[in-house]
Design a protein around this motif. Structure first.
Motif, PDB file in Angstrom:
ATOM      1  N   LEU A 169     -25.853  56.534 -22.877  1.00  0.00           N
ATOM      2  CA  LEU A 169     -25.540  55.594 -23.960  1.00  0.00           C
ATOM      3  C   LEU A 169     -24.111  55.073 -23.905  1.00  0.00           C
ATOM      4  O   LEU A 169     -23.657  54.373 -24.801  1.00  0.00           O
ATOM      5  CB  LEU A 169     -25.786  56.264 -25.320  1.00  0.00           C
ATOM      6  CG  LEU A 169     -27.240  56.542 -25.664  1.00  0.00           C
ATOM      7  CD1 LEU A 169     -27.360  57.219 -27.014  1.00  0.00           C
ATOM      8  CD2 LEU A 169     -28.056  55.256 -25.652  1.00  0.00           C
ATOM      9  N   LYS A 171     -22.598  52.644 -22.840  1.00  0.00           N
ATOM     10  CA  LYS A 171     -22.735  51.285 -22.324  1.00  0.00           C
ATOM     11  C   LYS A 171     -22.707  50.287 -23.484  1.00  0.00           C
ATOM     12  O   LYS A 171     -22.913  50.664 -24.642  1.00  0.00           O
ATOM     13  CB  LYS A 171     -24.051  51.159 -21.554  1.00  0.00           C
ATOM     14  CG  LYS A 171     -25.279  51.416 -22.417  1.00  0.00           C
ATOM     15  CD  LYS A 171     -26.555  51.354 -21.612  1.00  0.00           C
ATOM     16  CE  LYS A 171     -27.759  51.544 -22.512  1.00  0.00           C
ATOM     17  NZ  LYS A 171     -29.013  51.718 -21.812  1.00  0.00           N
ATOM     18  N   THR A 172     -22.483  49.039 -23.136  1.00  0.00           N
ATOM     19  CA  THR A 172     -22.474  48.004 -24.165  1.00  0.00           C
ATOM     20  C   THR A 172     -23.898  47.464 -24.341  1.00  0.00           C
ATOM     21  O   THR A 172     -24.784  47.791 -23.568  1.00  0.00           O
ATOM     22  CB  THR A 172     -21.548  46.842 -23.772  1.00  0.00           C
ATOM     23  OG1 THR A 172     -21.999  46.346 -22.506  1.00  0.00           O
ATOM     24  CG2 THR A 172     -20.110  47.290 -23.646  1.00  0.00           C
ATOM     25  N   GLY A 173     -24.067  46.655 -25.346  1.00  0.00           N
ATOM     26  CA  GLY A 173     -25.365  45.994 -25.539  1.00  0.00           C
ATOM     27  C   GLY A 173     -26.348  46.803 -26.351  1.00  0.00           C
ATOM     28  O   GLY A 173     -27.487  46.388 -26.522  1.00  0.00           O
ATOM     29  N   LEU A 174     -25.944  47.969 -26.838  1.00  0.00           N
ATOM     30  CA  LEU A 174     -26.870  48.749 -27.663  1.00  0.00           C
ATOM     31  C   LEU A 174     -27.044  48.050 -28.999  1.00  0.00           C
ATOM     32  O   LEU A 174     -26.108  47.433 -29.513  1.00  0.00           O
ATOM     33  CB  LEU A 174     -26.335  50.163 -27.883  1.00  0.00           C
ATOM     34  CG  LEU A 174     -26.322  51.051 -26.641  1.00  0.00           C
ATOM     35  CD1 LEU A 174     -25.560  52.323 -26.931  1.00  0.00           C
ATOM     36  CD2 LEU A 174     -27.745  51.367 -26.199  1.00  0.00           C
ATOM     37  N   ASN A 175     -28.216  48.161 -29.528  1.00  0.00           N
ATOM     38  CA  ASN A 175     -28.512  47.413 -30.733  1.00  0.00           C
ATOM     39  C   ASN A 175     -29.375  48.264 -31.647  1.00  0.00           C
ATOM     40  O   ASN A 175     -30.574  48.126 -31.703  1.00  0.00           O
ATOM     41  CB  ASN A 175     -29.236  46.134 -30.329  1.00  0.00           C
ATOM     42  CG  ASN A 175     -29.442  45.240 -31.515  1.00  0.00           C
ATOM     43  OD1 ASN A 175     -28.950  45.523 -32.611  1.00  0.00           O
ATOM     44  ND2 ASN A 175     -30.183  44.173 -31.330  1.00  0.00           N
ATOM     45  N   ASN A 176     -28.722  49.183 -32.333  1.00  0.00           N
ATOM     46  CA  ASN A 176     -29.454  50.079 -33.225  1.00  0.00           C
ATOM     47  C   ASN A 176     -28.541  50.411 -34.386  1.00  0.00           C
ATOM     48  O   ASN A 176     -27.394  50.807 -34.179  1.00  0.00           O
ATOM     49  CB  ASN A 176     -29.836  51.353 -32.451  1.00  0.00           C
ATOM     50  CG  ASN A 176     -30.740  52.256 -33.272  1.00  0.00           C
ATOM     51  OD1 ASN A 176     -30.403  52.647 -34.382  1.00  0.00           O
ATOM     52  ND2 ASN A 176     -31.892  52.568 -32.717  1.00  0.00           N
ATOM     53  N   PRO A 177     -29.028  50.225 -35.607  1.00  0.00           N
ATOM     54  CA  PRO A 177     -28.146  50.446 -36.757  1.00  0.00           C
ATOM     55  C   PRO A 177     -27.623  51.876 -36.850  1.00  0.00           C
ATOM     56  O   PRO A 177     -26.617  52.125 -37.497  1.00  0.00           O
ATOM     57  CB  PRO A 177     -29.045  50.125 -37.960  1.00  0.00           C
ATOM     58  CG  PRO A 177     -30.437  50.061 -37.434  1.00  0.00           C
ATOM     59  CD  PRO A 177     -30.374  49.788 -35.987  1.00  0.00           C
ATOM     60  N   GLY A 178     -28.276  52.819 -36.183  1.00  0.00           N
ATOM     61  CA  GLY A 178     -27.802  54.201 -36.210  1.00  0.00           C
ATOM     62  C   GLY A 178     -26.704  54.483 -35.199  1.00  0.00           C
ATOM     63  O   GLY A 178     -26.195  55.590 -35.127  1.00  0.00           O
ATOM     64  N   VAL A 179     -26.359  53.471 -34.386  1.00  0.00           N
ATOM     65  CA  VAL A 179     -25.335  53.658 -33.356  1.00  0.00           C
ATOM     66  C   VAL A 179     -24.234  52.616 -33.532  1.00  0.00           C
ATOM     67  O   VAL A 179     -24.272  51.553 -32.921  1.00  0.00           O
ATOM     68  CB  VAL A 179     -25.948  53.518 -31.927  1.00  0.00           C
ATOM     69  CG1 VAL A 179     -24.912  53.869 -30.869  1.00  0.00           C
ATOM     70  CG2 VAL A 179     -27.175  54.400 -31.784  1.00  0.00           C
ATOM     71  N   LEU A 181     -20.902  50.470 -33.078  1.00  0.00           N
ATOM     72  CA  LEU A 181     -20.148  50.143 -31.870  1.00  0.00           C
ATOM     73  C   LEU A 181     -18.686  49.869 -32.209  1.00  0.00           C
ATOM     74  O   LEU A 181     -18.367  49.382 -33.277  1.00  0.00           O
ATOM     75  CB  LEU A 181     -20.749  48.904 -31.195  1.00  0.00           C
ATOM     76  CG  LEU A 181     -22.255  48.966 -30.902  1.00  0.00           C
ATOM     77  CD1 LEU A 181     -22.724  47.657 -30.272  1.00  0.00           C
ATOM     78  CD2 LEU A 181     -22.578  50.145 -29.985  1.00  0.00           C
ATOM     79  N   GLY A 185     -17.236  47.396 -27.625  1.00  0.00           N
ATOM     80  CA  GLY A 185     -18.677  47.223 -27.477  1.00  0.00           C
ATOM     81  C   GLY A 185     -19.406  48.505 -27.146  1.00  0.00           C
ATOM     82  O   GLY A 185     -20.628  48.523 -27.037  1.00  0.00           O
TER      83      GLY A 185
ATOM     84  N   SER B 204     -35.457  46.502 -36.542  1.00  0.00           N
ATOM     85  CA  SER B 204     -35.243  47.880 -36.990  1.00  0.00           C
ATOM     86  C   SER B 204     -34.484  47.909 -38.312  1.00  0.00           C
ATOM     87  O   SER B 204     -34.633  48.827 -39.088  1.00  0.00           O
ATOM     88  CB  SER B 204     -34.479  48.675 -35.939  1.00  0.00           C
ATOM     89  OG  SER B 204     -33.262  48.031 -35.658  1.00  0.00           O
ATOM     90  N   PHE B 211     -29.228  49.466 -44.949  1.00  0.00           N
ATOM     91  CA  PHE B 211     -28.691  48.193 -44.506  1.00  0.00           C
ATOM     92  C   PHE B 211     -29.179  47.038 -45.368  1.00  0.00           C
ATOM     93  O   PHE B 211     -30.250  47.103 -45.951  1.00  0.00           O
ATOM     94  CB  PHE B 211     -29.097  47.954 -43.051  1.00  0.00           C
ATOM     95  CG  PHE B 211     -28.530  48.990 -42.147  1.00  0.00           C
ATOM     96  CD1 PHE B 211     -27.276  48.821 -41.571  1.00  0.00           C
ATOM     97  CD2 PHE B 211     -29.204  50.174 -41.926  1.00  0.00           C
ATOM     98  CE1 PHE B 211     -26.728  49.794 -40.775  1.00  0.00           C
ATOM     99  CE2 PHE B 211     -28.663  51.159 -41.127  1.00  0.00           C
ATOM    100  CZ  PHE B 211     -27.415  50.972 -40.548  1.00  0.00           C
ATOM    101  N   VAL B 238     -22.595  45.322 -39.338  1.00  0.00           N
ATOM    102  CA  VAL B 238     -23.129  45.843 -38.083  1.00  0.00           C
ATOM    103  C   VAL B 238     -23.361  44.698 -37.099  1.00  0.00           C
ATOM    104  O   VAL B 238     -23.035  44.800 -35.929  1.00  0.00           O
ATOM    105  CB  VAL B 238     -24.457  46.585 -38.343  1.00  0.00           C
ATOM    106  CG1 VAL B 238     -25.013  47.141 -37.056  1.00  0.00           C
ATOM    107  CG2 VAL B 238     -24.253  47.705 -39.353  1.00  0.00           C
ATOM    108  N   ARG B 239     -23.948  43.599 -37.595  1.00  0.00           N
ATOM    109  CA  ARG B 239     -24.237  42.461 -36.739  1.00  0.00           C
ATOM    110  C   ARG B 239     -24.128  41.173 -37.553  1.00  0.00           C
ATOM    111  O   ARG B 239     -24.313  41.189 -38.766  1.00  0.00           O
ATOM    112  CB  ARG B 239     -25.672  42.497 -36.206  1.00  0.00           C
ATOM    113  CG  ARG B 239     -26.099  43.764 -35.543  1.00  0.00           C
ATOM    114  CD  ARG B 239     -27.526  43.609 -35.036  1.00  0.00           C
ATOM    115  NE  ARG B 239     -27.696  42.425 -34.213  1.00  0.00           N
ATOM    116  CZ  ARG B 239     -27.330  42.347 -32.941  1.00  0.00           C
ATOM    117  NH1 ARG B 239     -26.754  43.373 -32.370  1.00  0.00           N
ATOM    118  NH2 ARG B 239     -27.519  41.255 -32.252  1.00  0.00           N
ATOM    119  N   ARG B 260     -17.273  43.465 -31.740  1.00  0.00           N
ATOM    120  CA  ARG B 260     -17.252  42.510 -30.628  1.00  0.00           C
ATOM    121  C   ARG B 260     -17.982  41.242 -31.003  1.00  0.00           C
ATOM    122  O   ARG B 260     -18.994  41.276 -31.676  1.00  0.00           O
ATOM    123  CB  ARG B 260     -17.938  43.139 -29.425  1.00  0.00           C
ATOM    124  CG  ARG B 260     -17.023  44.088 -28.724  1.00  0.00           C
ATOM    125  CD  ARG B 260     -17.094  44.002 -27.269  1.00  0.00           C
ATOM    126  NE  ARG B 260     -18.442  43.896 -26.729  1.00  0.00           N
ATOM    127  CZ  ARG B 260     -18.650  43.930 -25.428  1.00  0.00           C
ATOM    128  NH1 ARG B 260     -17.635  44.059 -24.593  1.00  0.00           N
ATOM    129  NH2 ARG B 260     -19.858  43.828 -24.967  1.00  0.00           N
TER     130      ARG B 260
END
Ligand SMILES: [Zn+2]
Lengths: 545, 292
Positions: A169, A171-179, A181, A185, B204, B211, B238-239, B260
C-alpha cells in the motif's frame, strides 16, 4: 476438611446477614458466613487468620470481557492511562506522541530479530488534542521492521512505512475513505475500519488469531482477573472451534487456574441452524471452570465508530446511520430456536435502533415460545431510553451496561457522536434499576481495563475523563454498584445460584480486599486495593502470580 | 484477479444467480466467496468434492466461505493454485456492497470489475420502506453498477413500468435488467465497469457513515490553483472533483485526493460545479459557497 477464615469484614451480598466476621469453607464451597461461634457447629475446623485484616467480598463477576486482553499484553502498551499488566507491573500512561515513540523505541531496542513486527496497542489521540500519529513518526522507531499501533477503540490502526510496503500500500492512487493520504499522495499510515486494517495488520502482529486468545493469553488473562478480584469472567465472544475449546478445557482444568471462564459463541460466519447445532454440542463440553453453551449475537457496530444503528435523529454530527451486522430474519430465527432449545443469548447492541429491533424480535419470539426464565441479556445497550427499559422489564430481559464508556469516551459522545441530551442518558443504570431490569456493568476489556471496582466507580460517579459529571440522574449508589458487579452480573449468566454472594452452599469465590468498598466513599471506589482472590476455595494472592 | 461483488437482500435470488453463473461459466474458472455455507449455496450436481473450507466444483471452479473475515479469505484465495479467472463475492443480505468493493480495491491481487445488486420485484419496495432495513436497501441500490430486477414474472406489466421508474430514481447510474430466476448472460453479469481510479470507486463513500458529500454549482470564475490549495488544507476533505472556471475564463478539471491535486483542461460541454467528499461534519467552505 473445614477451614474457617476470619476477616476484618465480610460483605456477603446476602440481605439476611449482610455482614459477617467469619466464613467457613469445605470442599471449595461455602458452609456458611457468620460469627465464629455459629460456624463452629459444623465440626472440626482449622482457623485461618491470614485475612484477619482484610475485607472479603464475593468474587467479582465480569459479565463482558474478552480473554484477548491477556494476549494483548505481549504487545507494547501505549495508552494514555496507567494500566497494570498480568505480572502486576503498572505501565505509566503516555501523554503525547513523543512518549509513545520513546516507549516503542525501547521495545525496538529490546528485540533481537531486526525484521520482527512491533505491535503496540491502546493509543488514544483524543487525549493528544487529536494530533494524529503518522507513518513518518513511526518510521523514527524503525524503518526495518513493521510497526503498528492499535487505537484503544479497536477501530483504527497506525503503521509505519515498512508495514505499508509489506502490504503493497506504499503507493499513490489509493482511493478508499479508510486510507487517508498525505501531501505526497501516499497513505499517512492511518487505517480506519476492520477491512482496511486487516491486510496491513497481519504484517504488524495483529493477525487472524488475535481475537481468539491462545494458551498463554488465557493464562495471562486469568492473572489480570486475580489482580482485579474477578473469579468469574466471560469471553464474549469467539468462534470456538474444537481446537480452541480443547485448549481452554485443558488450561482451565489446571489445579492452579484461578478463574471460571464463560465463553460465548459468536453468531457470525455460520447459518442460524449451524449456530444452534454447534452450541448444543458445546453445552456437552461444559465443565466447572469452563461454562459453554451460550450465544452472542452482534446486531450493530459502535457509537464512536459511527457504525451503531441509531433511531431518529441519528448522529449529532450528522453522520450517516451505522451498519447492521445481522438481518432481522436471522435474528428472529436465532432467538426463536434458542427459546425453543433453552439456549441463553446475549445480544450486542450499541445504538437504540439496534436495541429496538432486539426488543421487537423478543416480543414476537416469546409469543411463540413462552419462556419464564430466559434471561436474554442486552450487552452495551448504551443508548436505551426509558421506554425501552420498560419493555426489557416486561419481556424478562437483563441488561449489561458499559459504565466505563462514560469515563473514556463520554466527552466525545457529548460533543460529537450523540450530543448532550443523549450522552447524559447513556448507560442509564438508575433507569434500569427503577424499572426492575436485572443489571450488570462491564469493562469490555481490553477496550477498557478489566476492573469491576473501577467500573462500579464509573457507574457511581459518571465522571468523564475531562472531569465533568455526565447524567447526574443516572448515578447509582455504592450498594447498587457492588451488587451489579457480583450478583447482578452472575444473574445475567444464570450463575447466581452458584456465585455472586457469600452464603451457604455457594462456591467459595472471594475477592480479598485491603480496603472496605462500603466505607471508602463512592468517589474513591476505584482506589480499593485488591490483595487477590479465593476461587473454589483455592487461594490466589496477586503478589505470588 | 477481477472481482464482481453480488449484493442484495435475503431472498432476492443471489444463490440462484451464483448457480446460474456456474452453469454458464463456459471454461472460466470461477471462485465463489460466500458469507457462510448455508443450506448449500451450490447445487449438489455441481459439487465435486467438499473438504470443509473449500468446495471444489465442476469446471475447476471453487466455493469458499469467509465468515466474519472477508479480507483474510481474499488474501488466502490469492495464494490458490491455479488462480481463478474471476472472483464472485456474494455479500450478506445486510452488507453494503460498495463498502466491500472499497476494501477489495486495497488488495494488490484484485481489481474490482463491478457491483451487481439483486432485488426481488415483489418485495423490494416494501423492504425499502421497512422500519429497520429501508436505508440499507437504498444504499445497496446506490452502490450498484447493475441492478437485476428479479422475479419480474411475478408482477403485472403496469407494476413493472412503475417499479422500473422507481428503481431508476433510487440508483445513481446503474443499468437495470429485468430477470426471471436470476437468469442473466454471464458476459453482462461479470462485465467490467470503468474504474478510472477516480470517481467511480467513490461509491464506497455512499456506504460509510462517517462521510458526507456536498455539491457546489460554481457560477463565478476563480483562481483554480488557489482554490485547490485551499481545499487541500482542509483536513476533513478526502476527495473533490469538478469543473471550475479559471480567472482567465477557461474551464478546468480539478481533481483532489487528500492533499494532492491535479488541474487539467476540462472536456467540452461540461458545466461548472464541484463535488466535495469529506469526514462529517464538513466545515463551512466559504470560498466555494461565495463562488456558487
Ligand atoms: Zn465486547
Amino acid at each position: 476438611m473445614t477451614t474457617i477464615y476470619s476477616a476484618k469484614k465480610i460483605i456477603t451480598m446476602n440481605p439476611a446477614r449482610p455482614e459477617a466476621t467469619h466464613v467457613a469453607v469445605r470442599d471449595g464451597r461455602i458452609l456458611g458466613a457468620g460469627s465464629l461461634a455459629e460456624l463452629e457447629g459444623w465440626g472440626d475446623y482449622t482457623l485461618d487468620e491470614r485475612f484477619a485484616e482484610k475485607v472479603i467480598m464475593p468474587g467479582l463477576v465480569e459479565g463482558h470481557s474478552h480473554a484477548m486482553e491477556g494476549t494483548l499484553w505481549r504487545y507494547t502498551y501505549v495508552g494514555y492511562f496507567d494500566r497494570m499488566d498480568p505480572n502486576g507491573k503498572v505501565w505509566s500512561g503516555l501523554d503525547g506522541i513523543e512518549g509513545v515513540l520513546d516507549r516503542l523505541r525501547e521495545a525496538d531496542a529490546a528485540m533481537e530479530d531486526p525484521d520482527a513486527p512491533l505491535p503496540g496497542w491502546s493509543l488514544d489521540p483524543i487525549y493528544f488534542n487529536n494530533e494524529r500519529v503518522t507513518r513518518e513518526d513511526l518510521d523514527k522507531v524503525s524503518t526495518t521492521r513493521p510497526v503498528g499501533i492499535m487505537h484503544a477503540s479497536g477501530h483504527i490502526l497506525n503503521v509505519n512505512s515498512k508495514a505499508l510496503e509489506m502490504a503493497g500500500l506504499m503507493k499513490t492512487g489509493l482511493n478508499n475513505p479508510g486510507v487517508p493520504l498525505g501531501k505526497d499522495g501516499l497513505p499517512t499510515g492511518e487505517l480506519k475500519g476492520p477491512d482496511v486494517m486487516t491486510p496491513v495488520g497481519i504484517h504488524v502482529g495483529f493477525d487472524r488469531d488475535m481475537l481468539a486468545c491462545d494458551e498463554q493469553g488465557l493464562v495471562d488473562f486469568a492473572k489480570l482477573c486475580v489482580r482485579s478480584g474477578v473469579t468469574t469472567a466471560t469471553d464474549l465472544a469467539a468462534r470456538l472451534p474444537d481446537e480452541a475449546v480443547d485448549m481452554m478445557s485443558r488450561v482451565t482444568a489446571r489445579e492452579n487456574f484461578p478463574t471460571r471462564i464463560v465463553p460465548l459463541r459468536f453468531h457470525h460466519g455460520v447459518t442460524p441452524e449451524e449456530l444452534i447445532a454447534h452450541v448444543l454440542e458445546l453445552k456437552k463440553k461444559t465443565s466447572d471452570r469452563l461454562r459453554l453453551g451460550m450465544i452472542k449475537v452482534v446486531v450493530d457496530g459502535s457509537i464512536q465508530g459511527f457504525s451503531a444503528r441509531m433511531r431518529w435523529p441519528g448522529y449529532y454530527n450528522g453522520a450517516e446511520n451505522g451498519l447492521w451486522y445481522i438481518s432481522p430474519e436471522h435474528l428472529k430465527q436465532i432467538i426463536n430456536s434458542s427459546l425453543e432449545n433453552n439456549i441463553h443469548i446475549h445480544t450486542h447492541t450499541n445504538g437504540d435502533e439496534a436495541t429496538e429491533l432486539v426488543l421487537d424480535c423478543m416480543e414476537e419470539g416469546l409469543l411463540k415460545h413462552p419462556s419464564r426464565d430466559h434471561r436474554f441479556t442486552l450487552q452495551h445497550c448504551q443508548l436505551a431510553d426509558t421506554a425501552q427499559f420498560r419493555r426489557m422489564s416486561k419481556l424478562g430481559m437483563c441488561v449489561n451496561l458499559f459504565a466505563n464508556h462514560h469515563f473514556y469516551w463520554g466527552d466525545e459522545h457529548y460533543n460529537l457522536t450523540v450530543g448532550p441530551e443523549r450522552a447524559e442518558r447513556m448507560n442509564a443504570c438508575a433507569t434500569a434499576l427503577e424499572n426492575d431490569v436485572p443489571m450488570a456493568i462491564h469493562s469490555d476489556a481490553p477496550i477498557t481495563p478489566l476492573g469491576p471496582l473501577f467500573t462500579a466507580w464509573c457507574a457511581v460517579n459518571r465522571l468523564t475523563a475531562s472531569g465533568r459529571t455526565q447524567g447526574e440522574t443516572e448515578k447509582i449508589d455504592v450498594d447498587e454498584a457492588l451488587y451489579a458487579i457480583t450478583l447482578g452480573a452472575a444473574y445475567t449468566l444464570k450463575l447466581d445460584g452458584e456465585v455472586g454472594s457469600i452464603e451457604t452452599g455457594k462456591r467459595a469465590d472471594f475477592a480479598i480486599l485491603e480496603d472496605d468498598p462500603e466505607s471508602i466513599g463512592g468517589e474513591n471506589l476505584k482506589d480499593v486495593r485488591v490483595w487477590g482472590t479465593v476461587q473454589d476455595g483455592r487461594i490466589f494472592p496477586a503478589s505470588e502470580l | 484477479m477481477p472481482v464482481t461483488v453480488i449484493g442484495g437482500y435475503l431472498g432476492s435470488g443471489k444463490t440462484t444467480l451464483v448457480n446460474h453463473l456456474l452453469r454458464n461459466a463456459d471454461g472460466r474458472r470461477l471462485a465463489i466467496l460466500v458469507n457462510e455455507f448455508g443450506e448449500l449455496p451450490i447445487d449438489a450436481d455441481l459439487i465435486e468434492a467438499d473438504d470443509g473450507d473449500v468446495i471444489s466444483l465442476t469446471g475447476g471452479c471453487v466455493c469458499c466461505s469467509y465468515g466474519n473475515d472477508l479480507m483474510m479469505a481474499l488474501m488466502d484465495m490469492a495464494k490458490m493454485e491455479p488462480r481463478p479467472d474471476h472472483i464472485i463475492l456474494e455479500s450478506s443480505g445486510v452488507a453494503l456492497p460498495g463498502a466491500i468493493a472499497g476494501s477489495v480495491s486495497l488488495l494488490n491481487d484484485y481489481s474490482l470489475d463491478g457491483i451487481l445488486v439483486l432485488t426481488d420485484a415483489e418485495t423490494v419496495q416494501e423492504r425499502a420502506n421497512d422500519k429497520y432495513m429501508a436505508d440499507t436497501i437504498l444504499r445497496q441500490l446506490q452502490d450498484a453498477n447493475i441492478i437485476l430486477l428479479n422475479k419480474i414474472d411475478l408482477i403485472s406489466d403496469d407494476k413493472k413500468a412503475a417499479l422500473n421508474d422507481w428503481l431508476q430514481e433510487k440508483t445513481q447510474s446503474a443499468t437495470i435488467i429485468h430477470t426471471q430466476n436470476s437468469v442473466v448472460p454471464i458476459e453482462i453479469a461479470l462485465q467490467s465497469f470503468e474504474h478510472d481510479g477516480g470517481f467511480s470507486a467513490d461509491r464506497s463513500t455512499h456506504s460509510t457513515s462517517q462521510f458526507e458529500t456536498k455539491f457546489f454549482a460554481l457560477n463565478n470564475s476563480i483562481d483554480v490553483k488557489a482554490l485547490a490549495e485551499e481545499l487541500a488544507e482542509v483536513p476533513e476533505i478526502v476527495r473533490a472533483k469538478g469543473f471550475v472556471q479559471n480567472e482567465d475564463g477557461v474551464l478546468k478539471t480539478l481533481q483532489l485526493v487528500g492533499q494532492r491535486f491535479e488541474i487539467t483542461p476540462a472536456p467540452n460541454e461540461v458545466e461548472a460545479g464541484i463535488v466535495v467528499i469529506g469526514m462529517k461534519p464538513l466545515p463551512e467552505l466559504k470560498t466555494l459557497a461565495a463562488t456558487g
